[in-house]
Scaffold this motif. Sequence first.
Motif, PDB file in Angstrom:
ATOM      1  N   LEU A  87       0.827  -1.211   0.000  1.00  0.00           N
ATOM      2  CA  LEU A  87       0.000   0.000   0.000  1.00  0.00           C
ATOM      3  C   LEU A  87       0.860   1.259   0.000  1.00  0.00           C
ATOM      4  CD1 LEU A  87      -2.826   1.252   0.167  1.00  0.00           C
ATOM      5  CD2 LEU A  87      -2.676   1.074   2.657  1.00  0.00           C
ATOM      6  N   LEU A  88       1.884   1.291   0.840  1.00  0.00           N
ATOM      7  CA  LEU A  88       2.773   2.449   0.889  1.00  0.00           C
ATOM      8  C   LEU A  88       3.533   2.621  -0.420  1.00  0.00           C
ATOM      9  CD1 LEU A  88       4.241   2.069   4.501  1.00  0.00           C
ATOM     10  CD2 LEU A  88       2.563   3.760   3.728  1.00  0.00           C
ATOM     11  N   ALA A  89       3.968   1.514  -1.007  1.00  0.00           N
ATOM     12  CA  ALA A  89       4.688   1.602  -2.284  1.00  0.00           C
ATOM     13  C   ALA A  89       3.798   2.153  -3.382  1.00  0.00           C
ATOM     14  CB  ALA A  89       5.222   0.218  -2.666  1.00  0.00           C
ATOM     15  N   ALA A  90       2.537   1.714  -3.405  1.00  0.00           N
ATOM     16  CA  ALA A  90       1.608   2.217  -4.428  1.00  0.00           C
ATOM     17  C   ALA A  90       1.341   3.709  -4.239  1.00  0.00           C
ATOM     18  CB  ALA A  90       0.304   1.432  -4.371  1.00  0.00           C
ATOM     19  N   ILE A  91       1.224   4.144  -2.982  1.00  0.00           N
ATOM     20  CA  ILE A  91       0.983   5.571  -2.722  1.00  0.00           C
ATOM     21  C   ILE A  91       2.188   6.409  -3.144  1.00  0.00           C
ATOM     22  CG2 ILE A  91       0.624   7.271  -0.895  1.00  0.00           C
ATOM     23  CD1 ILE A  91      -1.008   5.156   0.590  1.00  0.00           C
ATOM     24  N   LEU A  92       3.379   5.944  -2.804  1.00  0.00           N
ATOM     25  CA  LEU A  92       4.580   6.697  -3.156  1.00  0.00           C
ATOM     26  C   LEU A  92       4.854   6.673  -4.654  1.00  0.00           C
ATOM     27  CD1 LEU A  92       6.999   5.623  -0.270  1.00  0.00           C
ATOM     28  CD2 LEU A  92       5.899   7.836  -0.581  1.00  0.00           C
TER      29      LEU A  92
ATOM     30  N   MET B  15      10.027  -4.094   2.897  1.00  0.00           N
ATOM     31  CA  MET B  15       9.057  -4.601   1.935  1.00  0.00           C
ATOM     32  C   MET B  15       8.595  -3.491   0.997  1.00  0.00           C
ATOM     33  SD  MET B  15       8.573  -7.848   2.303  1.00  0.00           S
ATOM     34  CE  MET B  15      10.279  -8.149   2.739  1.00  0.00           C
ATOM     35  N   MET B  16       8.414  -2.288   1.538  1.00  0.00           N
ATOM     36  CA  MET B  16       7.989  -1.162   0.713  1.00  0.00           C
ATOM     37  C   MET B  16       9.017  -0.870  -0.382  1.00  0.00           C
ATOM     38  SD  MET B  16       7.742   2.834   1.736  1.00  0.00           S
ATOM     39  CE  MET B  16       9.546   2.844   1.689  1.00  0.00           C
ATOM     40  N   VAL B  17      10.290  -0.846  -0.018  1.00  0.00           N
ATOM     41  CA  VAL B  17      11.345  -0.562  -1.002  1.00  0.00           C
ATOM     42  C   VAL B  17      11.407  -1.668  -2.051  1.00  0.00           C
ATOM     43  CG1 VAL B  17      13.833  -0.320  -1.303  1.00  0.00           C
ATOM     44  CG2 VAL B  17      12.696   0.842   0.591  1.00  0.00           C
ATOM     45  N   LEU B  18      11.273  -2.919  -1.633  1.00  0.00           N
ATOM     46  CA  LEU B  18      11.315  -4.039  -2.564  1.00  0.00           C
ATOM     47  C   LEU B  18      10.167  -3.961  -3.565  1.00  0.00           C
ATOM     48  CD1 LEU B  18      12.640  -6.781  -3.314  1.00  0.00           C
ATOM     49  CD2 LEU B  18      11.067  -7.856  -1.700  1.00  0.00           C
ATOM     50  N   ILE B  19       8.971  -3.700  -3.070  1.00  0.00           N
ATOM     51  CA  ILE B  19       7.794  -3.643  -3.943  1.00  0.00           C
ATOM     52  C   ILE B  19       7.811  -2.369  -4.792  1.00  0.00           C
ATOM     53  CG2 ILE B  19       5.269  -3.529  -3.943  1.00  0.00           C
ATOM     54  CD1 ILE B  19       5.407  -5.244  -1.353  1.00  0.00           C
ATOM     55  N   LEU B  20       8.314  -1.283  -4.237  1.00  0.00           N
ATOM     56  CA  LEU B  20       8.413  -0.041  -5.002  1.00  0.00           C
ATOM     57  C   LEU B  20       9.345  -0.207  -6.201  1.00  0.00           C
ATOM     58  CD1 LEU B  20       7.589   2.930  -5.187  1.00  0.00           C
ATOM     59  CD2 LEU B  20       9.511   3.479  -3.678  1.00  0.00           C
ATOM     60  N   ALA B  21      10.423  -0.963  -6.019  1.00  0.00           N
ATOM     61  CA  ALA B  21      11.319  -1.233  -7.145  1.00  0.00           C
ATOM     62  C   ALA B  21      10.592  -2.001  -8.245  1.00  0.00           C
ATOM     63  CB  ALA B  21      12.533  -2.016  -6.673  1.00  0.00           C
ATOM     64  N   GLY B  22       9.706  -2.915  -7.853  1.00  0.00           N
ATOM     65  CA  GLY B  22       8.920  -3.627  -8.852  1.00  0.00           C
ATOM     66  C   GLY B  22       7.901  -2.743  -9.533  1.00  0.00           C
ATOM     67  N   LEU B  23       7.306  -1.837  -8.788  1.00  0.00           N
ATOM     68  CA  LEU B  23       6.311  -0.926  -9.369  1.00  0.00           C
ATOM     69  C   LEU B  23       6.941   0.001 -10.404  1.00  0.00           C
ATOM     70  CD1 LEU B  23       4.118   0.150  -6.306  1.00  0.00           C
ATOM     71  CD2 LEU B  23       3.403  -1.188  -8.295  1.00  0.00           C
ATOM     72  N   GLN B  24       8.148   0.445 -10.143  1.00  0.00           N
ATOM     73  CA  GLN B  24       8.794   1.357 -11.075  1.00  0.00           C
ATOM     74  C   GLN B  24       9.191   0.670 -12.374  1.00  0.00           C
ATOM     75  OE1 GLN B  24      11.968   3.016  -8.715  1.00  0.00           O
ATOM     76  NE2 GLN B  24      10.619   4.496  -7.716  1.00  0.00           N
ATOM     77  N   GLY B  25       9.105  -0.662 -12.406  1.00  0.00           N
ATOM     78  CA  GLY B  25       9.367  -1.378 -13.643  1.00  0.00           C
ATOM     79  C   GLY B  25       8.130  -1.603 -14.485  1.00  0.00           C
ATOM     80  N   VAL B  26       6.958  -1.198 -13.981  1.00  0.00           N
ATOM     81  CA  VAL B  26       5.714  -1.330 -14.750  1.00  0.00           C
ATOM     82  C   VAL B  26       5.587  -0.129 -15.685  1.00  0.00           C
ATOM     83  CG1 VAL B  26       3.209  -1.572 -14.624  1.00  0.00           C
ATOM     84  CG2 VAL B  26       4.657  -2.572 -12.840  1.00  0.00           C
ATOM     85  N   PRO B  27       5.470  -0.331 -16.996  1.00  0.00           N
ATOM     86  CA  PRO B  27       5.375   0.803 -17.930  1.00  0.00           C
ATOM     87  C   PRO B  27       4.149   1.663 -17.646  1.00  0.00           C
ATOM     88  CG  PRO B  27       5.841  -1.244 -19.103  1.00  0.00           C
ATOM     89  CD  PRO B  27       5.498  -1.620 -17.698  1.00  0.00           C
TER      90      PRO B  27
ATOM     91  N   ILE C   6      -4.040  -4.237 -12.537  1.00  0.00           N
ATOM     92  CA  ILE C   6      -2.779  -3.970 -13.227  1.00  0.00           C
ATOM     93  C   ILE C   6      -1.598  -4.088 -12.276  1.00  0.00           C
ATOM     94  CG2 ILE C   6      -1.449  -2.247 -14.491  1.00  0.00           C
ATOM     95  CD1 ILE C   6      -4.067  -1.137 -15.545  1.00  0.00           C
ATOM     96  N   THR C   7      -1.677  -3.379 -11.145  1.00  0.00           N
ATOM     97  CA  THR C   7      -0.524  -3.323 -10.242  1.00  0.00           C
ATOM     98  C   THR C   7      -0.218  -4.684  -9.626  1.00  0.00           C
ATOM     99  OG1 THR C   7      -1.045  -1.022  -9.723  1.00  0.00           O
ATOM    100  CG2 THR C   7       0.443  -2.179  -8.236  1.00  0.00           C
ATOM    101  N   LEU C   8      -1.214  -5.308  -9.022  1.00  0.00           N
ATOM    102  CA  LEU C   8      -0.970  -6.584  -8.345  1.00  0.00           C
ATOM    103  C   LEU C   8      -0.524  -7.691  -9.313  1.00  0.00           C
ATOM    104  CD1 LEU C   8      -3.746  -6.792  -5.598  1.00  0.00           C
ATOM    105  CD2 LEU C   8      -1.324  -6.250  -5.347  1.00  0.00           C
ATOM    106  N   PRO C   9      -1.181  -7.871 -10.482  1.00  0.00           N
ATOM    107  CA  PRO C   9      -0.649  -8.892 -11.409  1.00  0.00           C
ATOM    108  C   PRO C   9       0.777  -8.606 -11.878  1.00  0.00           C
ATOM    109  CG  PRO C   9      -2.903  -8.328 -11.996  1.00  0.00           C
ATOM    110  CD  PRO C   9      -2.473  -7.339 -10.958  1.00  0.00           C
ATOM    111  N   SER C  10       1.132  -7.332 -12.017  1.00  0.00           N
ATOM    112  CA  SER C  10       2.487  -6.990 -12.441  1.00  0.00           C
ATOM    113  C   SER C  10       3.511  -7.296 -11.357  1.00  0.00           C
ATOM    114  CB  SER C  10       2.560  -5.508 -12.821  1.00  0.00           C
ATOM    115  OG  SER C  10       1.662  -5.207 -13.874  1.00  0.00           O
TER     116      SER C  10
END
Length: 310
Positions: A108-113, A193-205, A226-230
């Motif tokens: 949740l925090l990663a998605a907000i940031l 966990m936030m940093v790990l997931i945020l790194a994955g989010l930044q790889g989603v086009p 979109i976010t969770l499947p990615s």
Amino acid sequence: MTVQAPEHTGAIVAPRRTVTRKRSTPGRAYGVMLAPALALFLVFILIPVLLTVIGSFFNFGLTSPSWSFAGFNNYVRAINDPVFWLSLRNNLIIVFGSIILQIGIGTLLAAILDRGIRRGSTFFRTIIFAPMVISSVAVGLIWLMILDPNIGPLNAAVKAVGLTPPMLGWLGDPDLAIWMFLVVAAWQYTGFMMVLILAGLQGVPNEIYQAAALDGARGIRAFWYITLPSLRNILIVAVLITSIGAFKVFDLIYVTTRGGPAHATEVFGTYIYLQAFNLGNMGYANTIAVCLLIIAMILGLLQLKYSRRA
């Protein structure tokens, strides 16, 4: 015109020697480079593991020079030991609780940031991640002061809103202690966990979100479809890392509760310490350690399998 052949001067020309340089064997170079790491692995991991497995079949004390062969008696004792199963239950509670709190709040925090906060995102990342760099001993001491039933600020806050804090304290109540530990652990590790997931989010086009917005998928729908499947592979790795850490937990529990009250927060790590250093049952402690090793190896193999897919 007659061309004369050159006269022979009598000098003997030595044949040119071909110098062959001996090339170093790649395998020898690799062996030299790997030798220090292999030596450390042998001394600090492989030999202790073998000694632990061997020691689980014997009865001996910490300072006792005599070993008596016990066979599988220590394993039978573990099966019939209620505290052993209580420790396993507490480990499982910490595993599932950590997955829900740390990964859930971290996602949740990663998605907000990533999608919500544009200004000051670096500041918020630093603040949230900061507890991760603090040692577990220091975190335990900090929360002991916060949860102190006499001078702790949490009790004061609860009384300020008209509620009654627990009579035995937040960590002194057997029905409440394990859940308060989950809060403490989440405070420390959610940032990772936030940093790990945020790194994955930044790889989603970003084009995927733009295309989804044209179809009406925004906000929660975009996050869900979109976010969770990615993040599927990243989340699998995060779950495995959290599970392994939850099974190996020791220092944070030892500082805060030492497995109490009445074994309410006892886990494998603290129970091994209790049997080995407080009760002197080194053989039985080795047996519990072998059981923990088997669980950690299974989780480690799962992590290795799914991390290759990530």
